[in-house]
Scaffold this motif. Structure first.
Motif, short mmCIF file in Angstrom:
data_model
loop_
_atom_site.label_atom_id
_atom_site.label_comp_id
_atom_site.label_asym_id
_atom_site.label_seq_id
_atom_site.Cartn_x
_atom_site.Cartn_y
_atom_site.Cartn_z
N THR A 206 0.83 -1.20 0.00
CA THR A 206 0.00 0.00 0.00
C THR A 206 0.87 1.25 0.00
O THR A 206 0.62 2.21 -0.74
CB THR A 206 -0.93 0.00 1.23
N HIS A 209 2.39 1.92 -3.46
CA HIS A 209 1.46 2.57 -4.38
C HIS A 209 1.33 4.06 -4.06
O HIS A 209 1.25 4.89 -4.98
CB HIS A 209 0.09 1.89 -4.29
N GLU A 210 1.34 4.40 -2.80
CA GLU A 210 1.23 5.81 -2.44
C GLU A 210 2.47 6.59 -2.88
O GLU A 210 2.37 7.71 -3.37
CB GLU A 210 1.00 5.94 -0.93
N HIS A 212 4.37 5.82 -5.37
CA HIS A 212 4.25 5.93 -6.83
C HIS A 212 3.29 7.07 -7.20
O HIS A 212 3.59 7.90 -8.08
CB HIS A 212 3.75 4.61 -7.41
N GLU A 213 2.15 7.11 -6.56
CA GLU A 213 1.16 8.13 -6.88
C GLU A 213 1.67 9.53 -6.55
O GLU A 213 1.28 10.51 -7.18
CB GLU A 213 -0.14 7.84 -6.13
N LEU A 231 7.75 -2.11 -7.55
CA LEU A 231 6.53 -1.67 -8.22
C LEU A 231 6.95 -0.95 -9.50
O LEU A 231 7.66 0.06 -9.44
CB LEU A 231 5.71 -0.72 -7.33
N GLY A 234 2.73 -0.43 -12.93
CA GLY A 234 1.47 -0.84 -12.32
C GLY A 234 1.47 -2.25 -11.78
O GLY A 234 0.43 -2.75 -11.37
N ALA A 313 -1.57 -4.84 -10.60
CA ALA A 313 -1.84 -3.87 -9.55
C ALA A 313 -3.14 -3.13 -9.81
O ALA A 313 -3.82 -3.34 -10.81
CB ALA A 313 -0.68 -2.88 -9.45
N ARG A 314 -3.45 -2.22 -8.88
CA ARG A 314 -4.67 -1.43 -9.01
C ARG A 314 -4.72 -0.69 -10.34
O ARG A 314 -3.74 -0.12 -10.78
CB ARG A 314 -4.75 -0.41 -7.87
N PRO A 326 -3.94 -3.87 -3.25
CA PRO A 326 -2.71 -4.16 -2.53
C PRO A 326 -2.87 -5.31 -1.54
O PRO A 326 -1.94 -6.08 -1.32
CB PRO A 326 -2.42 -2.84 -1.81
#
Length: 336
Positions: A206, A209-210, A212-213, A231, A234, A313-314, A326
């Motif tokens: 999780t 992903h954050e 990355h964002e 990661l 995606g 991934a999402r 995740p």
């Protein structure tokens, strides 16, 4: 044609004196140290040309320049007015015992401005840029402000350079604002920064992903003796390698970052980069010298590194064909 494969922002290298035991007698070693130095050492080992951008000051700075150049690193240094840090460690009993540590003096505004310009100039002639932090014992704003990293990352991206960051804390947050090609961070740093609530795969994925964002194209998380997580595009991947007997784990993450950077600087893909980085880090733990290794051994160990896709991934679409969260990916990590 790039003049160097890698431009390395390593603002304040330190002088290290380590006491070893040799047949019952003290054996004293003098080296350049800090995160950036260990990364540079492994980059050179892997055959990459490196331009290190730093500030050198005082007696320690004079000695550091000679040590760095003797290791094959091109040094682009600003002449500072203070001093570079230094430490003395006693390792005769097998463990590092701190005898004394003297931190580097903080950079003045003038020194920081000069270092910024030197780094930008070197970066324009390099295949990629690696941003590293000051020594571990420097607190977030002691030596180099986080905003300097933000501005530097933004300008480097503006001129089209791949940027790799091995940072944590406020400095990591700062470069994410500007956007970077890749971030390497440890699970412990994610915990300390409050980005992950626990060290289980669910929480770490999780957090990845954050990150990355927030601005990192690729995110690499080291997990001590556990497999690495990557990661990219995606998709979360798990990176496995043999567990070798460790002589000293210090510098393994920096060797990993060096391997990743060397590959990306030469236009390689991220899976090739993580394989070389994992192999470099794997070899480093078997040695007492930080950021050291033998290139032939690294290349052979690279063949033993496996990269497995955990799942899709999402997705950021309204109606994806398959949506894997995740948490789903974490479950697959446990099962693999």
């Amino acid at each position: 044609m790039a003049q160097s494969d890698v431009a390395l922002f390593a603002p304040l290298p330190v002088l290290t004196l380590t006491v070893e035991d040799h047949a019952g007698r003290p054996d004293i070693h003098l080296h350049a140290g800090s995160q950036g130095v260990w990364q540079a050492r492994m980059l050179v080992t892997l055959g990459a040309s490196v331009t290190m951008c730093c500030v050198l000051a005082g007696e320690t700075g004079t000695v550091l320049r000679h040590l760095l150049e003797d290791e094959g690193v091109v040094v682009k240094a600003v002449q500072g007015t203070g001093r570079n840090g230094a430490y003395v460690h006693d390792r005769r009993d097998g463990e590092r015992v701190v005898v004394a540590e003297a931190p580097s003096d903080p950079l003045s505004r003038h020194e920081l401005d000069e270092l910024y310009g030197v780094t930008l100039s070197a970066a324009l002639d390099a295949g990629a840029v690696l941003l590293s932090g000051p020594a571990d014992h420097q607190t977030d704003e002691d030596a180099v402000p986080a905003d300097a990293y933000r501005r530097l990352a933004a300008d480097l991206r503006a001129v089209g350079k791949p940027v790799i960051a091995d940072l944590a804390g406020d400095r990591l947050g700062a470069v994410l604002e500007s956007g970077v090609t890749a971030v390497k961070v440890s699970h412990q740093e994610l915990l300390e920064d409050g980005r992950a609530g626990a060290d289980d795969p669910d929480s770490l994925i999780t957090a990845m992903h954050e990150v990355h964002e927030q601005g990192a194209e690729y995110v690499i998380v080291t997990r001590a003796h556990e497999p690495l997580l990557l990661l990219a595009d995606g998709v979360v991947r798990i990176v496995r390698m043999p567990q070798l007997q460790a002589a000293d784990t210090h510098g393994a993450g920096d060797s990993l970052t060096a391997g990743v950077t060397a590959t990306l600087a030469r236009g390689g893909d991220v899976e090739d980069a993580i394989r070389l980085g994992a192999a470099a880090g794997m070899l480093n733990v078997t040695r007492h010298g930080l950021g050291t290794g033998d290139v032939e051994a690294v290349l052979k160990l690279r063949e033993l590194v496996t990269v497995e896709t955990l799942g899709e991934a999402r997705q950021h679409t309204d109606d994806p064909p398959e949506k894997v969260t995740p948490r789903d990916l974490a479950e697959r990590t446990r099962e693999s």
